[in-house]
Motif scaffolding. Structure first.
Motif, PDB file in Angstrom:
ATOM      1  N   PRO A   1       0.800  -1.223   0.000  1.00 21.17           N
ATOM      2  CA  PRO A   1       0.000   0.000   0.000  1.00 21.17           C
ATOM      3  C   PRO A   1       0.836   1.279   0.000  1.00 21.17           C
ATOM      4  O   PRO A   1       0.423   2.301  -0.542  1.00 21.17           O
ATOM      5  N   GLY A   2       2.024   1.211   0.601  1.00 19.36           N
ATOM      6  CA  GLY A   2       2.896   2.391   0.669  1.00 19.36           C
ATOM      7  C   GLY A   2       3.704   2.637  -0.581  1.00 19.36           C
ATOM      8  O   GLY A   2       4.367   3.666  -0.713  1.00 19.36           O
ATOM      9  N   GLY A   3       3.717   1.693  -1.502  1.00 15.05           N
ATOM     10  CA  GLY A   3       4.448   1.872  -2.749  1.00 15.05           C
ATOM     11  C   GLY A   3       5.300   0.682  -3.133  1.00 15.05           C
ATOM     12  O   GLY A   3       5.174  -0.412  -2.588  1.00 15.05           O
ATOM     13  N   VAL A   4       6.198   0.942  -4.061  1.00 14.83           N
ATOM     14  CA  VAL A   4       7.085  -0.071  -4.621  1.00 14.83           C
ATOM     15  C   VAL A   4       8.389  -0.088  -3.839  1.00 14.83           C
ATOM     16  O   VAL A   4       8.992   0.964  -3.618  1.00 14.83           O
ATOM     17  N   VAL A   5       8.825  -1.261  -3.412  1.00 19.44           N
ATOM     18  CA  VAL A   5      10.150  -1.418  -2.828  1.00 19.44           C
ATOM     19  C   VAL A   5      11.050  -1.918  -3.943  1.00 19.44           C
ATOM     20  O   VAL A   5      10.746  -2.927  -4.590  1.00 19.44           O
ATOM     21  N   ASN A   6      12.139  -1.179  -4.169  1.00 21.64           N
ATOM     22  CA  ASN A   6      13.088  -1.547  -5.224  1.00 21.64           C
ATOM     23  C   ASN A   6      14.460  -0.995  -4.848  1.00 21.64           C
ATOM     24  O   ASN A   6      14.642  -0.383  -3.801  1.00 21.64           O
ATOM     25  N   LYS A   7      15.394  -1.195  -5.720  1.00 29.55           N
ATOM     26  CA  LYS A   7      16.781  -0.774  -5.549  1.00 29.55           C
ATOM     27  C   LYS A   7      16.894   0.708  -5.214  1.00 29.55           C
ATOM     28  O   LYS A   7      16.160   1.528  -5.768  1.00 29.55           O
ATOM     29  N   VAL A   8      17.825   1.053  -4.319  1.00 31.75           N
ATOM     30  CA  VAL A   8      18.126   2.455  -4.033  1.00 31.75           C
ATOM     31  C   VAL A   8      18.461   3.152  -5.346  1.00 31.75           C
ATOM     32  O   VAL A   8      19.189   2.606  -6.176  1.00 31.75           O
ATOM     33  N   GLY A   9      17.894   4.306  -5.538  1.00 32.22           N
ATOM     34  CA  GLY A   9      18.066   5.070  -6.770  1.00 32.22           C
ATOM     35  C   GLY A   9      16.791   5.114  -7.592  1.00 32.22           C
ATOM     36  O   GLY A   9      16.629   5.975  -8.456  1.00 32.22           O
ATOM     37  N   THR A  10      15.869   4.195  -7.309  1.00 31.22           N
ATOM     38  CA  THR A  10      14.613   4.159  -8.061  1.00 31.22           C
ATOM     39  C   THR A  10      13.772   5.403  -7.772  1.00 31.22           C
ATOM     40  O   THR A  10      13.169   5.971  -8.680  1.00 31.22           O
ATOM     41  N   LEU A  11      13.754   5.842  -6.532  1.00 29.89           N
ATOM     42  CA  LEU A  11      13.006   7.045  -6.174  1.00 29.89           C
ATOM     43  C   LEU A  11      13.571   8.256  -6.911  1.00 29.89           C
ATOM     44  O   LEU A  11      12.820   9.041  -7.496  1.00 29.89           O
ATOM     45  N   ALA A  12      14.879   8.405  -6.909  1.00 30.72           N
ATOM     46  CA  ALA A  12      15.507   9.527  -7.626  1.00 30.72           C
ATOM     47  C   ALA A  12      15.225   9.432  -9.123  1.00 30.72           C
ATOM     48  O   ALA A  12      14.984  10.452  -9.780  1.00 30.72           O
ATOM     49  N   LEU A  13      15.229   8.220  -9.664  1.00 32.34           N
ATOM     50  CA  LEU A  13      14.917   8.029 -11.080  1.00 32.34           C
ATOM     51  C   LEU A  13      13.490   8.486 -11.381  1.00 32.34           C
ATOM     52  O   LEU A  13      13.242   9.186 -12.370  1.00 32.34           O
TER      53      LEU A  13
ATOM     54  N   THR B   1       3.597 -12.262  -7.764  1.00 43.04           N
ATOM     55  CA  THR B   1       4.319 -12.665  -6.557  1.00 43.04           C
ATOM     56  C   THR B   1       4.936 -11.470  -5.837  1.00 43.04           C
ATOM     57  O   THR B   1       5.440 -11.622  -4.729  1.00 43.04           O
ATOM     58  N   LYS B   2       4.903 -10.308  -6.444  1.00 43.33           N
ATOM     59  CA  LYS B   2       5.462  -9.090  -5.833  1.00 43.33           C
ATOM     60  C   LYS B   2       4.424  -8.294  -5.064  1.00 43.33           C
ATOM     61  O   LYS B   2       4.749  -7.348  -4.377  1.00 43.33           O
ATOM     62  N   LEU B   3       3.158  -8.646  -5.200  1.00 40.84           N
ATOM     63  CA  LEU B   3       2.071  -7.875  -4.604  1.00 40.84           C
ATOM     64  C   LEU B   3       1.758  -8.374  -3.197  1.00 40.84           C
ATOM     65  O   LEU B   3       1.642  -9.573  -2.973  1.00 40.84           O
ATOM     66  N   LEU B   4       1.611  -7.426  -2.264  1.00 39.89           N
ATOM     67  CA  LEU B   4       1.306  -7.767  -0.872  1.00 39.89           C
ATOM     68  C   LEU B   4       0.305  -6.781  -0.287  1.00 39.89           C
ATOM     69  O   LEU B   4       0.360  -5.585  -0.593  1.00 39.89           O
ATOM     70  N   ALA B   5      -0.545  -7.256   0.586  1.00 37.62           N
ATOM     71  CA  ALA B   5      -1.560  -6.409   1.210  1.00 37.62           C
ATOM     72  C   ALA B   5      -0.970  -5.456   2.244  1.00 37.62           C
ATOM     73  O   ALA B   5      -1.633  -4.535   2.686  1.00 37.62           O
ATOM     74  N   GLU B   6       0.271  -5.688   2.642  1.00 38.08           N
ATOM     75  CA  GLU B   6       0.921  -4.779   3.586  1.00 38.08           C
ATOM     76  C   GLU B   6       2.356  -4.537   3.149  1.00 38.08           C
ATOM     77  O   GLU B   6       2.902  -5.274   2.336  1.00 38.08           O
ATOM     78  N   ASP B   7       2.933  -3.478   3.703  1.00 34.13           N
ATOM     79  CA  ASP B   7       4.265  -3.078   3.275  1.00 34.13           C
ATOM     80  C   ASP B   7       5.362  -3.903   3.920  1.00 34.13           C
ATOM     81  O   ASP B   7       5.298  -4.224   5.113  1.00 34.13           O
TER      82      ASP B   7
ATOM     83  N   ALA C   1      -3.665  -0.114  -5.647  1.00 35.16           N
ATOM     84  CA  ALA C   1      -3.924  -0.268  -4.208  1.00 35.16           C
ATOM     85  C   ALA C   1      -5.085  -1.221  -3.911  1.00 35.16           C
ATOM     86  O   ALA C   1      -4.945  -2.096  -3.050  1.00 35.16           O
ATOM     87  N   PRO C   2      -6.232  -1.122  -4.580  1.00 35.56           N
ATOM     88  CA  PRO C   2      -7.323  -2.060  -4.287  1.00 35.56           C
ATOM     89  C   PRO C   2      -6.979  -3.523  -4.597  1.00 35.56           C
ATOM     90  O   PRO C   2      -7.506  -4.428  -3.952  1.00 35.56           O
ATOM     91  N   LEU C   3      -6.098  -3.757  -5.540  1.00 32.55           N
ATOM     92  CA  LEU C   3      -5.706  -5.133  -5.876  1.00 32.55           C
ATOM     93  C   LEU C   3      -4.905  -5.791  -4.760  1.00 32.55           C
ATOM     94  O   LEU C   3      -4.939  -7.011  -4.596  1.00 32.55           O
ATOM     95  N   LEU C   4      -4.176  -4.992  -4.006  1.00 30.29           N
ATOM     96  CA  LEU C   4      -3.252  -5.532  -3.017  1.00 30.29           C
ATOM     97  C   LEU C   4      -3.954  -6.317  -1.906  1.00 30.29           C
ATOM     98  O   LEU C   4      -3.378  -7.256  -1.356  1.00 30.29           O
ATOM     99  N   ALA C   5      -5.171  -5.951  -1.580  1.00 31.74           N
ATOM    100  CA  ALA C   5      -5.910  -6.645  -0.519  1.00 31.74           C
ATOM    101  C   ALA C   5      -6.104  -8.127  -0.830  1.00 31.74           C
ATOM    102  O   ALA C   5      -6.289  -8.934   0.080  1.00 31.74           O
ATOM    103  N   ARG C   6      -6.012  -8.488  -2.100  1.00 32.74           N
ATOM    104  CA  ARG C   6      -6.181  -9.888  -2.497  1.00 32.74           C
ATOM    105  C   ARG C   6      -4.938 -10.733  -2.221  1.00 32.74           C
ATOM    106  O   ARG C   6      -4.935 -11.936  -2.474  1.00 32.74           O
ATOM    107  N   PHE C   7      -3.869 -10.090  -1.715  1.00 38.26           N
ATOM    108  CA  PHE C   7      -2.603 -10.793  -1.514  1.00 38.26           C
ATOM    109  C   PHE C   7      -2.109 -10.646  -0.079  1.00 38.26           C
ATOM    110  O   PHE C   7      -1.090 -10.013   0.187  1.00 38.26           O
TER     111      PHE C   7
END
Length: 180
Positions: A91-103, A121-127, A158-164
């Motif tokens: 729900p809080g966003g995408v977790v990825n490699k440092v530098g992705t936010l700056a990109l 497999t990357k989708l989760l209902a919580e962060d 965001a609404p899709l994440l609740a399914r995971f």
């Protein structure tokens, strides 16, 4: 896991002729090999330098692939789209490699699209926690997320994440990560 490959195929259909990437991702590799853009620039992706690994894998399929210093790519993305994978999306966003936010911020300033490739497999209902070489990018900074069933704009993710939901057996590990 086969469905995760579908997300890369969706991403391929969204790609323009000039793409900037960050880090290594099998989804990125599949999407770029399938689409075969005219030009790909891979951020070096320090620390770790995973961009060089992605570029090497792409060179056997694409003519114009180059590794660029992270700082250079952030000053002038020089592409029509920024493409990256996801280690996790909550729900809080995408977790990825440092530098992705700056990109993503640089892409927004330059007026280029941001496309995230994320298999189911990357989708989760919580962060999941982000730290070290990982950071969180708010969904609002993305233009589109390429999911196995098709592209989704950030408000539709965001609404899709609740399914995971997180499997109960993983709860102690998540609590340990949050505490640590």
């Amino acid at each position: 896991l086969e469905r995760d490959e579908d997300a890369a195929d969706v991403a391929a259909s969204l790609l323009p002729g000039s793409v900037l990437t960050i880090s290594w991702s099998s989804g990125l590799l599949r999407a770029l090999r399938r689409r075969r853009p005219d030009r790909v620039r891979c951020m070096a992706s320090h620390p770790g330098g995973e961009g060089a690994r992605l570029a090497a894998a792409l060179r056997e399929h694409l003519a114009d692939v180059r590794v660029v210093p992270d700082e250079e790519a952030l000053v002038d993305p020089g592409a029509e789209a920024a493409l990256f994978g996801a280690d996790a999306i909550g729900p809080g966003g995408v977790v990825n490699k440092v530098g992705t936010l700056a990109l993503c911020r640089a892409a927004r300033r330059a007026g280029i699209r941001t496309i995230c490739v994320a298999g189911g497999t990357k989708l989760l209902a919580e962060d999941l926690p982000a730290g070290g070489v990982f950071e969180r990018v708010e969904l609002e900074l993305l233009d589109v997320v390429a999911l196995p069933h098709g592209p989704a704009r950030p408000p539709g993710v965001a609404p899709l994440l609740a399914r995971f939901p997180l499997h109960p057996s993983l709860r102690p590990l998540l609590e340990e990560l949050r505490a640590g």
